[in-house]
Motif scaffolding. Sequence first.
Motif, PDB file in Angstrom:
ATOM      1  N   LEU A 158      45.950  36.429  36.065  1.00  0.00           N
ATOM      2  CA  LEU A 158      46.401  37.252  34.944  1.00  0.00           C
ATOM      3  C   LEU A 158      47.753  36.730  34.468  1.00  0.00           C
ATOM      4  N   HIS A 207      42.834  43.622  45.743  1.00  0.00           N
ATOM      5  CA  HIS A 207      44.296  43.594  45.583  1.00  0.00           C
ATOM      6  C   HIS A 207      44.722  42.558  44.543  1.00  0.00           C
ATOM      7  N   THR A 208      46.034  42.562  44.276  1.00  0.00           N
ATOM      8  CA  THR A 208      46.631  41.599  43.360  1.00  0.00           C
ATOM      9  C   THR A 208      47.731  40.859  44.115  1.00  0.00           C
ATOM     10  N   ARG A 263      49.735  36.774  38.172  1.00  0.00           N
ATOM     11  CA  ARG A 263      49.111  37.547  39.248  1.00  0.00           C
ATOM     12  C   ARG A 263      47.674  37.083  39.417  1.00  0.00           C
ATOM     13  N   LYS A 318      44.173  38.531  40.625  1.00  0.00           N
ATOM     14  CA  LYS A 318      43.496  39.803  40.914  1.00  0.00           C
ATOM     15  C   LYS A 318      42.151  39.522  41.580  1.00  0.00           C
ATOM     16  N   SER A 319      41.993  40.078  42.780  1.00  0.00           N
ATOM     17  CA  SER A 319      40.700  40.000  43.460  1.00  0.00           C
ATOM     18  C   SER A 319      40.115  41.411  43.482  1.00  0.00           C
TER      19      SER A 319
END
Length: 184
Positions: free
Chosen positions: A176, A81-82, A75, A77-78
């Motif tokens: 991630l 959102h993901t 994933r 991640k910002s």
Amino acid sequence: MPRVTTLRLRPEDPADTGAVRRVLAGAFARPDVTTPPEVGLVAELRDSDAWLPELAMVAEYGGEVVGYALLTRVRVKSDDHTAPALALGPVAVAPHRRRIGLGTAVVQAAIEAATELGERLVVVLGDPGYYHRFGFGRADRMGLTSPWSGLGDPWQALVLPPATSGEGPPPRGEVLFPPPWSKV
């Protein structure tokens, strides 16, 4: 009459587990380790939510599984959102079948399968000289971080073509990885 040896690239079948284990063990063998960590990584990823069976590719040469390339779910991640992405690895070729293009073929097959499924981004930690041939470039320059970001050139990413022309840019942020990756 000369014997014709054929190469077949396909998703891993459950019956391939032992052959894949042998390829990984041979490819990553070291005198100081009984079982290379890559063997355990693949076994744990198979039992996780990150496993995508259609993206675990084997190279069968002359009827024998001799190559492997695995793409699993990660994933990105910002702040807001993901987004889904893929991690490439491990990639392995049986020692007795190296230097004939099997690694390139099985990686390309995995990337093509991911593209057909509409995936947008693949990350890898590996030799830039090898992965550049597939279009990988420095992941940090694409706005991607991970526990391996500090390694520089080996932390790489590949943006896959969008499935539709209306898709936005690929995700940026912290990659991630699922828990099995923390053991490698």
